[in-house]
Scaffold this motif. Structure first.
Motif, PDB file in Angstrom:
ATOM      1  N   GLN A 178     -26.096 -37.759  13.489  1.00 58.87           N
ATOM      2  CA  GLN A 178     -25.779 -38.908  12.654  1.00 58.87           C
ATOM      3  C   GLN A 178     -25.441 -40.147  13.482  1.00 58.87           C
ATOM      4  N   ARG A 179     -24.843 -39.970  14.664  1.00 56.78           N
ATOM      5  CA  ARG A 179     -24.474 -41.120  15.491  1.00 56.78           C
ATOM      6  C   ARG A 179     -25.632 -41.652  16.323  1.00 56.78           C
ATOM      7  N   HIS A 180     -26.583 -40.748  16.679  1.00 58.74           N
ATOM      8  CA  HIS A 180     -27.592 -41.168  17.648  1.00 58.74           C
ATOM      9  C   HIS A 180     -29.033 -41.055  17.144  1.00 58.74           C
ATOM     10  N   SER A 181     -29.245 -40.743  15.868  1.00 56.94           N
ATOM     11  CA  SER A 181     -30.628 -40.602  15.377  1.00 56.94           C
ATOM     12  C   SER A 181     -31.407 -41.902  15.492  1.00 56.94           C
ATOM     13  N   ASP A 182     -30.724 -43.045  15.356  1.00 54.92           N
ATOM     14  CA  ASP A 182     -31.418 -44.334  15.412  1.00 54.92           C
ATOM     15  C   ASP A 182     -31.465 -44.914  16.819  1.00 54.92           C
ATOM     16  N   ASP A 183     -30.314 -44.969  17.490  1.00 58.22           N
ATOM     17  CA  ASP A 183     -30.264 -45.720  18.750  1.00 58.22           C
ATOM     18  C   ASP A 183     -30.781 -44.956  19.961  1.00 58.22           C
ATOM     19  N   ILE A 184     -30.683 -43.638  19.952  1.00 58.86           N
ATOM     20  CA  ILE A 184     -31.116 -42.873  21.130  1.00 58.86           C
ATOM     21  C   ILE A 184     -32.314 -41.971  20.807  1.00 58.86           C
ATOM     22  N   LEU A 185     -32.194 -41.179  19.762  1.00 55.46           N
ATOM     23  CA  LEU A 185     -33.202 -40.161  19.474  1.00 55.46           C
ATOM     24  C   LEU A 185     -34.418 -40.708  18.739  1.00 55.46           C
ATOM     25  N   ASP A 186     -34.275 -41.838  18.081  1.00 52.33           N
ATOM     26  CA  ASP A 186     -35.378 -42.450  17.323  1.00 52.33           C
ATOM     27  C   ASP A 186     -35.957 -41.470  16.295  1.00 52.33           C
ATOM     28  N   ILE A 187     -35.053 -40.794  15.567  1.00 53.52           N
ATOM     29  CA  ILE A 187     -35.483 -39.904  14.485  1.00 53.52           C
ATOM     30  C   ILE A 187     -35.508 -40.725  13.199  1.00 53.52           C
ATOM     31  N   THR A 188     -36.705 -41.056  12.746  1.00 51.34           N
ATOM     32  CA  THR A 188     -36.849 -41.914  11.560  1.00 51.34           C
ATOM     33  C   THR A 188     -37.273 -41.138  10.320  1.00 51.34           C
ATOM     34  N   GLU A 189     -37.771 -39.906  10.507  1.00 51.75           N
ATOM     35  CA  GLU A 189     -38.222 -39.102   9.388  1.00 51.75           C
ATOM     36  C   GLU A 189     -37.122 -38.136   8.953  1.00 51.75           C
ATOM     37  N   PRO A 190     -37.108 -37.727   7.681  1.00 54.61           N
ATOM     38  CA  PRO A 190     -36.113 -36.739   7.240  1.00 54.61           C
ATOM     39  C   PRO A 190     -36.323 -35.399   7.926  1.00 54.61           C
ATOM     40  N   ILE A 191     -35.266 -34.630   8.015  1.00 52.62           N
ATOM     41  CA  ILE A 191     -35.285 -33.317   8.647  1.00 52.62           C
ATOM     42  C   ILE A 191     -35.400 -32.249   7.569  1.00 52.62           C
ATOM     43  N   LYS A 192     -36.301 -31.282   7.761  1.00 51.31           N
ATOM     44  CA  LYS A 192     -36.487 -30.213   6.784  1.00 51.31           C
ATOM     45  C   LYS A 192     -35.438 -29.130   7.002  1.00 51.31           C
ATOM     46  N   ILE A 193     -34.749 -28.774   5.920  1.00 52.51           N
ATOM     47  CA  ILE A 193     -33.763 -27.711   5.995  1.00 52.51           C
ATOM     48  C   ILE A 193     -34.127 -26.615   5.003  1.00 52.51           C
ATOM     49  N   VAL A 194     -33.635 -25.400   5.285  1.00 52.46           N
ATOM     50  CA  VAL A 194     -33.893 -24.250   4.422  1.00 52.46           C
ATOM     51  C   VAL A 194     -32.655 -23.997   3.573  1.00 52.46           C
ATOM     52  N   GLU A 195     -32.873 -23.806   2.270  1.00 48.40           N
ATOM     53  CA  GLU A 195     -31.761 -23.480   1.390  1.00 48.40           C
ATOM     54  C   GLU A 195     -32.106 -22.246   0.568  1.00 48.40           C
ATOM     55  N   ASP A 196     -31.083 -21.500   0.225  1.00 47.66           N
ATOM     56  CA  ASP A 196     -31.266 -20.291  -0.576  1.00 47.66           C
ATOM     57  C   ASP A 196     -31.120 -20.650  -2.049  1.00 47.66           C
ATOM     58  N   THR A 197     -31.768 -19.880  -2.913  1.00 54.54           N
ATOM     59  CA  THR A 197     -31.690 -20.181  -4.345  1.00 54.54           C
ATOM     60  C   THR A 197     -30.305 -19.934  -4.913  1.00 54.54           C
ATOM     61  N   ALA A 198     -29.418 -19.339  -4.137  1.00 57.60           N
ATOM     62  CA  ALA A 198     -28.062 -19.225  -4.599  1.00 57.60           C
ATOM     63  C   ALA A 198     -27.411 -20.606  -4.719  1.00 57.60           C
ATOM     64  N   GLU A 199     -27.967 -21.571  -3.963  1.00 58.18           N
ATOM     65  CA  GLU A 199     -27.521 -22.959  -4.106  1.00 58.18           C
ATOM     66  C   GLU A 199     -28.091 -23.496  -5.394  1.00 58.18           C
ATOM     67  N   GLU A 200     -27.254 -23.746  -6.370  1.00 55.51           N
ATOM     68  CA  GLU A 200     -27.754 -24.169  -7.675  1.00 55.51           C
ATOM     69  C   GLU A 200     -28.226 -25.602  -7.603  1.00 55.51           C
ATOM     70  N   VAL A 201     -29.409 -25.856  -8.153  1.00 55.17           N
ATOM     71  CA  VAL A 201     -30.018 -27.167  -8.112  1.00 55.17           C
ATOM     72  C   VAL A 201     -30.123 -27.712  -9.527  1.00 55.17           C
ATOM     73  N   THR A 202     -29.739 -28.942  -9.739  1.00 52.56           N
ATOM     74  CA  THR A 202     -29.863 -29.552 -11.060  1.00 52.56           C
ATOM     75  C   THR A 202     -31.130 -30.347 -11.138  1.00 52.56           C
ATOM     76  N   VAL A 203     -31.596 -30.574 -12.363  1.00 46.71           N
ATOM     77  CA  VAL A 203     -32.817 -31.330 -12.566  1.00 46.71           C
ATOM     78  C   VAL A 203     -32.571 -32.801 -12.275  1.00 46.71           C
TER      79      VAL A 203
END
Length: 379
Positions: free
Chosen positions: A354-379
């Motif tokens: 979060q501190r260095h994605s822009d100034d050092i790492l140049d990460i401009t695209e979102p990062i893909k994360i894995v979640e389990d369906t136990a995590e309830e998702v709302t519409v």
């Protein structure tokens, strides 16, 4: 049964599958001419495994239908890539066109459906074939219904086998429902497809057409069960929805409960949700669905239904998230791996990103994360 195989190994696979019920023989499509076909008995059924969506298969099937007019021809095609291919398939004179995936269970259920037409002396199977043909024709004009029909039909057999109920009854209700939608305007068909997630005021007018068909079917003893099944497709498990009565839970016809689960699952996939996201959303609205049917669907989907990926920008990351794929950044002009696939994000890793994605790492695209369906998702 004859098998024409333009793929690899399909003839042997289907030969093993249908050998106990049919005399199976492989056929060479380039050798099917009038003289040779006259010299051998026409097969009751022909499985044609097609390699592409070209004109060659259409021409060959036209010749087969001319030479063996009483043979039921089932065409297995590659995965559909767009609406144009669905429309092209409606001009192929096969009795049934099936796009990938061609699972053994799905093909077996289709063959069994047509086999009932071959062996039924009292015409019991003819209604199923007629409904299937009507759905094929309707799908030419309404591809979204055709996709739903082909996507959900295999689940009906699997769910009914696990629940010990009559899959043919459920299949008839499901097919009738889609055929009815094919004759409605887009808005009415849309709210009926998404019945459990639509406002009652929007769906009531469309439901009246569904109710009229259900009433007509209920007047005839052979179709009485189909009428009741149709009438309650829009009913939630908690009793909310249409029709306005006191029926809820297990008192709702079983076919209605199964069809509703599958239709809402299909609608979520069409909205771009993954398999696991769709299941998670449906679990969030657990009062809408028969928990046993929803649980069976989740078990059938297996691993694909347990985890899904979503994209999160660095500022949205939290400790404990699991990274779906390697994350790279730029350090001193060089591309370096910052996080490895399947790594669980620690507090330090989240703070660093979060501190260095822009100034050092140049990460401009979102990062893909894995979640389990136990995590309830709302519409």
């Amino acid at each position: 049964m004859g098998i024409i195989d333009e793929g690899e190994g399909a003839a042997e696979k289907f030969g093993d599958l249908f050998g106990p019920d049919f005399e199976v023989r492989a056929l060479d499509p380039d050798c099917l001419n009038e003289r040779q076909c006259a010299d051998q008995a026409s097969p009751h059924m022909l499985l044609y495994v097609c390699r592409d969506h070209g004109e060659i298969a259409r021409e060959r099937i036209e010749r087969i239908r001319f030479l063996w007019p009483r043979t039921i021809v089932i065409l297995l095609m590659p995965a559909v890539q767009g609406e144009d291919q669905i429309r092209e398939a409606t001009y192929i004179p096969a009795h049934k066109v099936v796009f990938k995936p061609h699972s053994r269970q799905r093909i077996y259920s289709i063959v069994e459906n047509y086999r009932s037409l071959i062996i039924a002396g009292d015409g019991q199977g003819r209604g199923d074939i007629l409904l299937s043909c009507l759905m094929e024709l309707a799908g030419g004009m309404r591809p979204e219904l055709y996709v739903a029909y082909n996507r959900l039909t295999p689940f009906i057999l699997s769910i009914c086998e696990k629940l010990g109920c009559d899959w043919r009854r459920v299949q008839r209700v499901f097919t009738l429902f889609l055929v009815l939608l094919s004759n409605m305007d887009d808005q009415s068909a849309g709210v009926l497809m998404r019945g459990a997630g639509s406002k009652k005021g929007m769906v009531r007018d469309a439901y009246n057409q569904l109710r009229m068909l259900a009433d007509l079917l209920s007047m005839s003893e052979p179709t009485e069960g189909m009428g009741e099944g149709l009438k309650y497709v829009l009913k939630r498990y908690d009793g909310q929805g249409l029709p306005d009565d006191d029926v809820s839970g297990g008192d709702i016809p079983g076919a209605s409960r199964i069809v509703r689960v599958l239709l809402d699952y299909n609608s979520l996939l069409q909205d771009g949700k993954s398999v696991a996201q769709a299941l998670s959303i449906m679990r969030w609205h657990k009062d809408w669905y028969d928990p046993e049917v929803l649980g069976v669907l989740a078990n059938i989907l297996g691993e694909e239904g347990r985890q899904y990926t979503r994209e999160v920008y660095p500022l949205g990351l939290t400790p404990g998230m699991v990274v779906a794929e390697d994350v790279y950044g730029e350090v001193d002009g060089k591309r370096v791996k910052v996080i490895s696939r399947n790594e669980v994000l620690s507090e330090d890793a989240v703070d660093y990103l979060q501190r260095h994605s822009d100034d050092i790492l140049d990460i401009t695209e979102p990062i893909k994360i894995v979640e389990d369906t136990a995590e309830e998702v709302t519409v």
